[in-house]
Structures are given as C-alpha cells and as structure tokens.
Design an enzyme around this catalytic site. Structure first.
Site, PDB file in Angstrom:
ATOM      1  N   MET A 122       0.829  -1.196   0.000  1.00  0.00           N
ATOM      2  CA  MET A 122       0.000   0.000   0.000  1.00  0.00           C
ATOM      3  C   MET A 122       0.869   1.253   0.000  1.00  0.00           C
ATOM      4  O   MET A 122       1.882   1.319   0.697  1.00  0.00           O
ATOM      5  CB  MET A 122      -0.925   0.000   1.218  1.00  0.00           C
ATOM      6  CG  MET A 122      -1.865  -1.194   1.261  1.00  0.00           C
ATOM      7  SD  MET A 122      -2.963  -1.194   2.708  1.00  0.00           S
ATOM      8  CE  MET A 122      -4.048   0.196   2.299  1.00  0.00           C
ATOM      9  N   SER A 123       0.466   2.232  -0.795  1.00  0.00           N
ATOM     10  CA  SER A 123       1.219   3.485  -0.880  1.00  0.00           C
ATOM     11  C   SER A 123       0.546   4.617  -0.127  1.00  0.00           C
ATOM     12  O   SER A 123       1.161   5.643   0.129  1.00  0.00           O
ATOM     13  CB  SER A 123       1.378   3.891  -2.347  1.00  0.00           C
ATOM     14  OG  SER A 123       0.111   4.226  -2.896  1.00  0.00           O
ATOM     15  N   GLY A 145      -2.223   5.979  -1.436  1.00  0.00           N
ATOM     16  CA  GLY A 145      -2.979   6.687  -2.451  1.00  0.00           C
ATOM     17  C   GLY A 145      -4.268   5.960  -2.798  1.00  0.00           C
ATOM     18  O   GLY A 145      -4.564   4.888  -2.270  1.00  0.00           O
ATOM     19  N   VAL A 146      -5.039   6.536  -3.720  1.00  0.00           N
ATOM     20  CA  VAL A 146      -6.334   5.972  -4.095  1.00  0.00           C
ATOM     21  C   VAL A 146      -6.184   4.615  -4.768  1.00  0.00           C
ATOM     22  O   VAL A 146      -6.944   3.681  -4.493  1.00  0.00           O
ATOM     23  CB  VAL A 146      -7.107   6.947  -5.015  1.00  0.00           C
ATOM     24  CG1 VAL A 146      -8.342   6.265  -5.609  1.00  0.00           C
ATOM     25  CG2 VAL A 146      -7.512   8.194  -4.244  1.00  0.00           C
ATOM     26  N   ASP A 147      -5.191   4.467  -5.657  1.00  0.00           N
ATOM     27  CA  ASP A 147      -5.051   3.223  -6.411  1.00  0.00           C
ATOM     28  C   ASP A 147      -4.875   2.007  -5.507  1.00  0.00           C
ATOM     29  O   ASP A 147      -5.601   1.020  -5.618  1.00  0.00           O
ATOM     30  CB  ASP A 147      -3.875   3.317  -7.383  1.00  0.00           C
ATOM     31  CG  ASP A 147      -4.200   4.140  -8.621  1.00  0.00           C
ATOM     32  OD1 ASP A 147      -5.383   4.453  -8.837  1.00  0.00           O
ATOM     33  OD2 ASP A 147      -3.268   4.465  -9.374  1.00  0.00           O
ATOM     34  N   SER A 148      -3.880   2.057  -4.623  1.00  0.00           N
ATOM     35  CA  SER A 148      -3.630   0.889  -3.771  1.00  0.00           C
ATOM     36  C   SER A 148      -4.741   0.712  -2.736  1.00  0.00           C
ATOM     37  O   SER A 148      -5.044  -0.409  -2.323  1.00  0.00           O
ATOM     38  CB  SER A 148      -2.263   0.979  -3.098  1.00  0.00           C
ATOM     39  OG  SER A 148      -2.193   2.056  -2.195  1.00  0.00           O
ATOM     40  N   LEU A 168       5.881  -0.120   2.620  1.00  0.00           N
ATOM     41  CA  LEU A 168       7.335  -0.222   2.620  1.00  0.00           C
ATOM     42  C   LEU A 168       7.941   1.167   2.802  1.00  0.00           C
ATOM     43  O   LEU A 168       7.783   2.036   1.937  1.00  0.00           O
ATOM     44  CB  LEU A 168       7.836  -0.844   1.307  1.00  0.00           C
ATOM     45  CG  LEU A 168       7.278  -2.218   0.922  1.00  0.00           C
ATOM     46  CD1 LEU A 168       7.988  -2.746  -0.322  1.00  0.00           C
ATOM     47  CD2 LEU A 168       7.386  -3.208   2.071  1.00  0.00           C
ATOM     48  N   CYS A 178      14.323  -0.794  -8.095  1.00  0.00           N
ATOM     49  CA  CYS A 178      13.563  -0.992  -6.854  1.00  0.00           C
ATOM     50  C   CYS A 178      12.598  -2.165  -6.938  1.00  0.00           C
ATOM     51  O   CYS A 178      12.461  -2.943  -5.986  1.00  0.00           O
ATOM     52  CB  CYS A 178      12.795   0.288  -6.525  1.00  0.00           C
ATOM     53  SG  CYS A 178      11.770   0.189  -5.041  1.00  0.00           S
ATOM     54  N   GLY A 198      -0.604  -1.888  -6.738  1.00  0.00           N
ATOM     55  CA  GLY A 198      -1.449  -1.064  -7.600  1.00  0.00           C
ATOM     56  C   GLY A 198      -0.810  -0.727  -8.925  1.00  0.00           C
ATOM     57  O   GLY A 198      -1.246   0.220  -9.597  1.00  0.00           O
ATOM     58  N   CYS A 238      10.057   8.253  -6.059  1.00  0.00           N
ATOM     59  CA  CYS A 238       9.495   8.512  -4.731  1.00  0.00           C
ATOM     60  C   CYS A 238      10.326   9.452  -3.871  1.00  0.00           C
ATOM     61  O   CYS A 238       9.785  10.180  -3.047  1.00  0.00           O
ATOM     62  CB  CYS A 238       9.267   7.187  -4.004  1.00  0.00           C
ATOM     63  SG  CYS A 238      10.771   6.227  -3.657  1.00  0.00           S
TER      64      CYS A 238
END
Length: 345
Positions: free
Chosen positions: A7-8, A10-13, A32, A92, A116, A191
C-alpha cells in the site's frame, strides 16, 4: 487465500485493498518505508491505517530504508556522477517491492503479493509473464522487466484490466472517505525526488560546474552549467555560440565535464548493447518489439544474446537512448525480459 498488498497511501492501492477484500482474499496491507522523506511517510502511513481500519484488514509498516539506500538511492547518485541516466524504479521493483517485500509476505504466510501497478499477468506457453495494462497510457510493465519468475508466479495486479479514468470515480463512489485522504504533491514518479533529481545530487556532489559544449567533431561551440544537469536528448540549459538551430545532448563526458551535442539526425542510433538482467541464456534470438525508455514507442529489433549481454539491432532508428536506462523486450503485450543499456550507437 492470503495476499500481502503493498500500500502506498494513495487511491489506487487503497482501491486494490477493497477489490481484493471483496473477492474473498485475506488481505494484509504492507507499507514499505523506503526513503528518508519522513513527512511523506507520516501522511501516507496515516492514510493506509485509515483504509485498513475501514476495510478491517491487518496493516504493517516495513522499514527498508537502509536496504533501499544501498541498492537504489546510492546507485541513482553514482550513475549520474558517471554520466548515465539511471532508472531507479526498475531497480527498486525486483530488489525491494518484489524482493524484500515478497520475502516479508512469505514470512507472513501469504500466498500472493499484490500492488497497484498498471500491468497484468498473462500466461504464455505455460509461463506466467508480466504484460501491458489495458490502459496503455498508464502501463508500467516497462519498470517490471527484471522481476524473477518466482515473484511473477505470486503477483496479483488488481488494476491491470481497468482504466485509470474509471478507477478514481468508482473508488470514490464505493469508498467515499478516500476523498479525505491527504496527498503530498510530487512532480516526478521517483518517490524520493520532490522537484528535480538535481536537488538530490546537490546533497552529495558539486553539480554546478561550468564546462565546455563540443560538437560531434570535438570543436568547442558553447558552455554548459555542469554535466550532471543533462541527459541524452536534452535540448535546453546549455548555450551554443552563434547558432539558432536546435542542438541536443548526444553524449556526456563526466571526466572532462563536457557534453557533446548535435542535430536530431546526429542523435539517431541503430544498435544497443545491454547488460542482461532477466532474459535466460537459452533465449532464442529473433525480431522482437523493444522499448528503450518508459514513454518510448516500441521499435522492432533483431535480438541476440552473447554472454552476459543483449545485442539489439534496431530495424528503425531510435533517438535519445541513454546508458543506464532499460532495454525491454516484448512479444505482443508480454514482457520477455531485458537489461540495462551500456552502449548505444
């Protein structure tokens, strides 16, 4: 089935978490922590916690900052110092997200790992492969070319068959609280870069160092502000005495702090050598589609493997090909593998 979702915040994940949960998976969210931008971490971890609480899924933070610095960040800085243009996301993904991230998922007893990313998993000749997303404008398969097969066999990409423009609308309809998630403005997809990669290099190197601009014949024709400011194909930020014709960076000489420029026609290359990262030694050569950078149009190339290197003879010229970027091979929409470009001519 148990799946670890990277999970980041954001909306996508976050939408991925909803999709996987609704499909009956037992989801564990993993954030992460890779870089040292702590303000970003604080915002996005809070978002992840909010999503996890709403969906009643477990959530953990995994601190990989030390490993990320050694494997990705330091390579990013040293590559620019050497006059190359690195691709940190492509480094990465196999080492961090689908390397140590997958290792953590397995330790937690997960059968799969999900992200995502806009990409798909397709089976070809009995082998699972990374494939392009349905939404090719957002496709990220290029950055996933170096994943090992053991990772590909465990991956789920919930967004791969969806269109980006539909996802946010649908996600906000199903999970209205996503509209309250905090965001952190970023100008690039890297990032740890907020405004420009130069800001990162300035923390470690002297990047503002005026040097000479030369033409393809070695004649001094102008000045520049320091070779690390430039990448192959760039056409601004340096001066060419008495010329109004567009000039593009053709080569970078870090040892002499010089850049070589030329016309667009002089940028054309038709052969590429790349250090093999993911094609098997037994790979049969032939004509395949290749991409030489993320946003490039696929080109046809004759591919041969010799030792540790991939040799690509392009059937039409490419422009702005830089050392450090990835040469990625496709068969239709499936990624076959690729390597890091070491030479282009």
């Amino acid at each position: 089935m148990k799946v670890a979702l990277l999970m980041s915040g954001g909306v996508d994940s976050s939408y991925c978490a909803h999709l996987l949960s609704s499909q009956g998976y037992e989801v564990i969210g993993l954030y992460l922590k890779l870089h040292n931008k702590n303000k970003k971490h604080d915002i996005y971890i809070k978002n992840c916690e909010q999503v996890a609480a709403h969906l009643h899924i477990d959530f953990q933070v995994v601190d990989l900052r030390e490993e990320f610095k050694k494997s990705v960040y330091d390579t990013f800085v040293s590559s620019y110092k050497e006059g190359k243009t690195p691709n940190p996301c492509a480094i990465c993904n196999p080492l961090m997200k689908f390397g140590l991230g997958l290792q953590k998922a397995q330790e937690l007893g997960c059968d799969y790992i999900a992200t995502g990313h806009y990409a798909q998993i397709k089976e070809a000749n009995g082998i699972k492969r990374i494939a392009k997303a349905v939404d090719e404008s957002k496709d990220q398969s290029y950055f996933l070319y170096a994943l090992p097969q053991e990772a590909i066999d465990r991956i789920i990409f919930p967004l791969g068959a969806l269109l980006k423009e539909d996802i946010k609308k649908t996600a906000l309809e199903l999970l209205p609280f996503l509209g309250t998630l905090q965001t952190y403005k970023e100008s690039q997809e890297i990032c740890f870069v907020e405004e420009s990669y130069i800001d990162i290099l300035k923390l470690h190197e002297k990047v503002d160092n005026e040097g000479i601009v030369r033409d393809s014949n070695g004649k001094a024709i102008g000045t520049h502000k320091g070779y690390m400011h430039y990448t192959i194909g760039k056409r601004k930020g340096f001066s060419v005495f008495g010329s109004h014709e567009p000039h593009y960076v053709k080569a970078i000489n870090p040892h002499n702090n010089e850049i070589i420029v030329g016309t667009k026609e002089e940028l054309a290359i038709d052969s590429i050598k790349a250090l093999n990262k993911s094609l098997p030694q037994a790979f049969n050569g032939g004509v395949y589609d290749v991409k030489v950078r993320y946003r490039s149009t696929p080109l046809k190339a004759q591919i041969d493997i010799q030792g540790d290197y991939i040799y690509a003879k392009l059937l039409e010229s490419a422009y702005g090909v830089a050392q450090g970027q990835a040469l990625v091979l496709y068969q239709e929409d499936c990624v076959l593998g690729g390597g890091v470009i070491t030479q282009a001519q």
